[in-house]
Scaffold this motif. Structure first.
Motif, PDB file in Angstrom:
ATOM      1  N   SER A  50       0.849  -1.201   0.000  1.00  0.00           N
ATOM      2  CA  SER A  50       0.000   0.000   0.000  1.00  0.00           C
ATOM      3  C   SER A  50       0.883   1.250   0.000  1.00  0.00           C
ATOM      4  N   ALA A  51       1.630   1.410  -1.086  1.00  0.00           N
ATOM      5  CA  ALA A  51       2.518   2.566  -1.251  1.00  0.00           C
ATOM      6  C   ALA A  51       2.711   2.774  -2.746  1.00  0.00           C
ATOM      7  N   SER A  52       3.131   3.975  -3.111  1.00  0.00           N
ATOM      8  CA  SER A  52       3.316   4.304  -4.527  1.00  0.00           C
ATOM      9  C   SER A  52       4.601   3.695  -5.085  1.00  0.00           C
ATOM     10  N   LEU A  53       4.641   3.599  -6.402  1.00  0.00           N
ATOM     11  CA  LEU A  53       5.857   3.147  -7.094  1.00  0.00           C
ATOM     12  C   LEU A  53       7.050   3.994  -6.651  1.00  0.00           C
ATOM     13  N   GLU A  54       6.838   5.317  -6.582  1.00  0.00           N
ATOM     14  CA  GLU A  54       7.925   6.253  -6.253  1.00  0.00           C
ATOM     15  C   GLU A  54       8.460   6.023  -4.839  1.00  0.00           C
ATOM     16  N   THR A  55       7.560   5.773  -3.893  1.00  0.00           N
ATOM     17  CA  THR A  55       7.983   5.539  -2.508  1.00  0.00           C
ATOM     18  C   THR A  55       8.856   4.291  -2.431  1.00  0.00           C
ATOM     19  N   ILE A  56       8.436   3.235  -3.077  1.00  0.00           N
ATOM     20  CA  ILE A  56       9.205   1.981  -3.046  1.00  0.00           C
ATOM     21  C   ILE A  56      10.533   2.158  -3.767  1.00  0.00           C
ATOM     22  N   PHE A  57      10.526   2.830  -4.907  1.00  0.00           N
ATOM     23  CA  PHE A  57      11.767   2.998  -5.665  1.00  0.00           C
ATOM     24  C   PHE A  57      12.777   3.835  -4.886  1.00  0.00           C
ATOM     25  N   ILE A 116      17.567  -0.867 -15.769  1.00  0.00           N
ATOM     26  CA  ILE A 116      16.832   0.000 -14.840  1.00  0.00           C
ATOM     27  C   ILE A 116      15.857   0.884 -15.602  1.00  0.00           C
ATOM     28  N   GLN A 117      14.686   1.046 -15.028  1.00  0.00           N
ATOM     29  CA  GLN A 117      13.721   2.053 -15.466  1.00  0.00           C
ATOM     30  C   GLN A 117      13.146   2.619 -14.168  1.00  0.00           C
ATOM     31  N   VAL A 118      13.455   3.870 -13.890  1.00  0.00           N
ATOM     32  CA  VAL A 118      13.074   4.487 -12.625  1.00  0.00           C
ATOM     33  C   VAL A 118      11.578   4.305 -12.357  1.00  0.00           C
ATOM     34  N   ASN A 119      11.296   3.935 -11.122  1.00  0.00           N
ATOM     35  CA  ASN A 119       9.930   3.700 -10.620  1.00  0.00           C
ATOM     36  C   ASN A 119       9.238   2.496 -11.263  1.00  0.00           C
ATOM     37  N   ARG A 120       9.962   1.673 -12.014  1.00  0.00           N
ATOM     38  CA  ARG A 120       9.368   0.489 -12.659  1.00  0.00           C
ATOM     39  C   ARG A 120      10.139  -0.792 -12.335  1.00  0.00           C
ATOM     40  N   HIS A 121      11.450  -0.786 -12.600  1.00  0.00           N
ATOM     41  CA  HIS A 121      12.220  -2.014 -12.364  1.00  0.00           C
ATOM     42  C   HIS A 121      13.719  -1.717 -12.352  1.00  0.00           C
ATOM     43  N   PHE A 122      14.456  -2.662 -11.767  1.00  0.00           N
ATOM     44  CA  PHE A 122      15.908  -2.665 -11.916  1.00  0.00           C
ATOM     45  C   PHE A 122      16.410  -4.084 -11.696  1.00  0.00           C
ATOM     46  N   THR A 123      17.568  -4.357 -12.292  1.00  0.00           N
ATOM     47  CA  THR A 123      18.221  -5.654 -12.132  1.00  0.00           C
ATOM     48  C   THR A 123      19.666  -5.409 -11.743  1.00  0.00           C
ATOM     49  N   VAL A 124      20.114  -6.092 -10.697  1.00  0.00           N
ATOM     50  CA  VAL A 124      21.542  -6.120 -10.391  1.00  0.00           C
ATOM     51  C   VAL A 124      22.016  -7.530 -10.674  1.00  0.00           C
ATOM     52  N   THR A 125      23.193  -7.611 -11.292  1.00  0.00           N
ATOM     53  CA  THR A 125      23.763  -8.892 -11.680  1.00  0.00           C
ATOM     54  C   THR A 125      25.061  -9.109 -10.927  1.00  0.00           C
ATOM     55  N   SER A 126      25.200 -10.298 -10.396  1.00  0.00           N
ATOM     56  CA  SER A 126      26.443 -10.715  -9.760  1.00  0.00           C
ATOM     57  C   SER A 126      27.004 -11.840 -10.611  1.00  0.00           C
ATOM     58  N   LYS A 127      28.231 -11.642 -11.126  1.00  0.00           N
ATOM     59  CA  LYS A 127      28.771 -12.705 -11.975  1.00  0.00           C
ATOM     60  C   LYS A 127      30.275 -12.807 -11.833  1.00  0.00           C
TER      61      LYS A 127
END
Length: 142
Positions: A11-18, A66-77
């Motif tokens: 129960s929070a906005s995309l922006e708050t979580i990002f 990354i797309q701000v307020n939508r998604h991001f991926t971090v990769t460890s390799k």
């Protein structure tokens, strides 16, 4: 199990979580499996750093999507393995659907899926509940 995926509605906005995601140095406040984390250019594409799990050795990480307020991926390799940690946000009725997904690949994939995947499967719901709590508190404080 090459992929572990869990989700929760917050129960929070995309922006708050990002904004919580962007505070990389404090990921350990909502992710109990992270002792410390750092990215040299913050949560931006190509930014490199490291993550130290509460159990195990420090691993390199890089922001690969990354797309701000939508998604991001971090990769460890390394030469022997690749782990992608995907974080997706989607606006839904009542808040935001948060999806965390971990994908295993590389030569060590059989070992990682046997040893690490069960820990991730058990840990992700706790991580998501803590993220939910922090985001809902931040949203309420606005």
């Amino acid at each position: 199990m090459n992929v572990v995926e869990k989700q929760v509605v917050v129960s929070a906005s995309l922006e708050t979580i990002f904004r919580i995601y962007q505070d990389v140095d404090h990921w350990n406040q909502w992710d109990p499996d992270t002792k410390s984390s750092t990215l040299n250019q913050g949560l931006t594409l190509g930014s490199k750093g490291s993550l130290t799990p509460t159990k195990g050795s420090t691993v390199p990480m890089e922001v690969t999507s990354i797309q701000v307020n939508r998604h991001f991926t971090v990769t460890s390799k390394t030469a022997l393995y690749r782990m992608d940690f995907e974080h997706e946000l989607e606006a839904v009725e009542g808040g935001t659907r948060v999806v965390h997904r971990v994908t295993f690949a590389g030569l060590l994939k059989p070992i990682l899926t046997r040893m690490i995947a069960p820990q991730v499967d058990k840990g992700l719901p706790i991580t998501l509940q803590r993220l939910k709590m922090q985001a809902e508190e931040a949203q309420a404080a606005k």
